[in-house]
Design an enzyme around this catalytic site. Structure first.
Site, PDB file in Angstrom:
ATOM      1  CB  SER A  10       2.656  -7.954   1.711  1.00  0.00           C
ATOM      2  OG  SER A  10       1.383  -7.952   2.308  1.00  0.00           O
ATOM      3  CB  THR A  64       0.141  -3.689   6.397  1.00  0.00           C
ATOM      4  OG1 THR A  64      -1.102  -3.699   5.681  1.00  0.00           O
ATOM      5  CG2 THR A  64       0.743  -2.293   6.362  1.00  0.00           C
ATOM      6  CG  ASP A  65      -2.720  -7.706   3.820  1.00  0.00           C
ATOM      7  OD1 ASP A  65      -3.204  -7.075   4.785  1.00  0.00           O
ATOM      8  OD2 ASP A  65      -3.207  -7.675   2.676  1.00  0.00           O
ATOM      9  CB  THR A 117      -0.933   0.003   1.232  1.00  0.00           C
ATOM     10  OG1 THR A 117      -1.763  -1.159   1.194  1.00  0.00           O
ATOM     11  CG2 THR A 117      -1.821   1.235   1.254  1.00  0.00           C
TER      12      THR A 117
END
Length: 321
Positions: free
Chosen positions: A56, A89-90, A13
């Site tokens: 990710s 971030t995942d 992101t």
């Protein structure tokens, strides 16, 4: 003399743009496009490596090995103070812990990302990246290992997890807190990890699966794994580490087959411990050859078990360190 920091971008992101349908597409921007907005050129000598431009959850262990090798190559330059990695971030917490276990250097590796795109109102891209660069260039961050910087906080990679799907305060370490924080560009580190482990990366990693216990859970998935090429299983028990009787039957078969099994808990705080003595309890599982996983999060336990198996580690009783 300015400190030198290497910024490695992998997508996510933090490098996203909105498309014609107003939906975010990860990894569309290169590092230069976001770096120029941080305004740190006068304070830090920043070298940029655009490595990947991926969401990710598209990253593979081949990618993680490449990232590891890139970091180690960067650290061959003794003038480098630290490394910053931008990441979606995942799976950010998993990549951070993988690097913690596979990068052996006293200089900091800082992993960061964002919950908003660079163009969104109230974007956290610039503050997270700026703060990460400040941490990576700071003397206080030596021997901190691989850490995560997010929303002005510094977290240990072993315990950090994503705790909110959309808030800019997206990461936390429930029960353990922060290693430090950044306040008006001032880095404050007040604790550091005391244990350090290191494992070599490998071209191939063993198949390790995560299996959750819940009320009425049967043995079907574990039975399937028994017939597969699985080499390790991370059990996610309830409370102190209990699973159902049906699951226990399959666990015994897997253990007898030689599969390495580690027990973790679904709770956010505390560790598994053989407190109870009944069929399916942690104590019962320990007698069946299951290794106690301490306070490990299941995702982190999976990564460590994979690396231990790949490196042919012998002492699995130290797993909970």
């Amino acid at each position: 003399m300015k400190k030198k920091v290497v910024l490695i971008t992998t997508g996510g992101t933090i490098a996203s743009q909105r498309n014609q349908f107003n939906m975010l597409e990860s990894g569309k921007l290169n590092g230069e496009a976001i770096l120029e907005m941080c305004k740190l050129e006068d304070q830090i000598d920043i070298e940029l490596i655009d490595l990947f431009q991926l969401p990710s959850m598209h990253l593979t262990f081949e990618n993680l090995n490449h990232l590891n090798q890139t970091v180690r190559k960067v650290f061959e330059d003794q003038s480098v103070s630290g490394v910053v990695i931008t990441h979606g971030t995942d799976s950010l917490e998993e990549t951070a812990y993988f690097l913690e276990l596979t990068v052996d250097d006293t200089r900091p590796v800082v992993v960061t990302g964002s919950q908003k795109s660079p163009a969104d109102v109230g974007s956290d891209v610039y503050s997270n990246l700026r703060n990460s660069l400040l941490v990576a260039s700071n003397e206080q961050a030596k021997n901190i290992g691989t850490c995560v910087v997010f929303n002005e906080k510094i977290f240990n990679s072993k315990y950090v997890k994503k705790v909110h799907t959309s808030s800019i305060d997206a990461f936390g370490a429930i029960g353990y807190g922060m290693l430090g924080y950044i306040d008006n560009d001032e880095v404050n580190v007040y604790q550091k990890p005391i244990n350090k482990e290191y494992y070599d990366i490998k071209e191939h990693y063993p198949y390790v699966e995560i299996v959750n216990a819940y009320l009425g859970a049967n043995s079907k998935f574990l039975d399937f794994l028994l017939e597969s090429d699985v080499e390790g299983v991370v059990l996610v028990g309830s409370g102190r580490g209990q699973i159902t009787p049906e699951m226990t039957k399959a666990v015994e078969k897997l253990s007898n087959k030689g599969t390495k099994i580690v027990l973790t808990t679904s709770t956010d705080e505390g560790r598994v411990f053989p407190s109870y003595d009944y069929y399916g309890s942690a104590n019962n599982l320990k007698k069946l050859g299951v290794h106690m996983g301490g306070d490990f999060h299941p995702k982190k336990a999976r990564l460590k078990l994979m690396l231990m198996l790949a490196n042919q580690a012998q002492n699995f009783e130290t797993f909970m360190r």
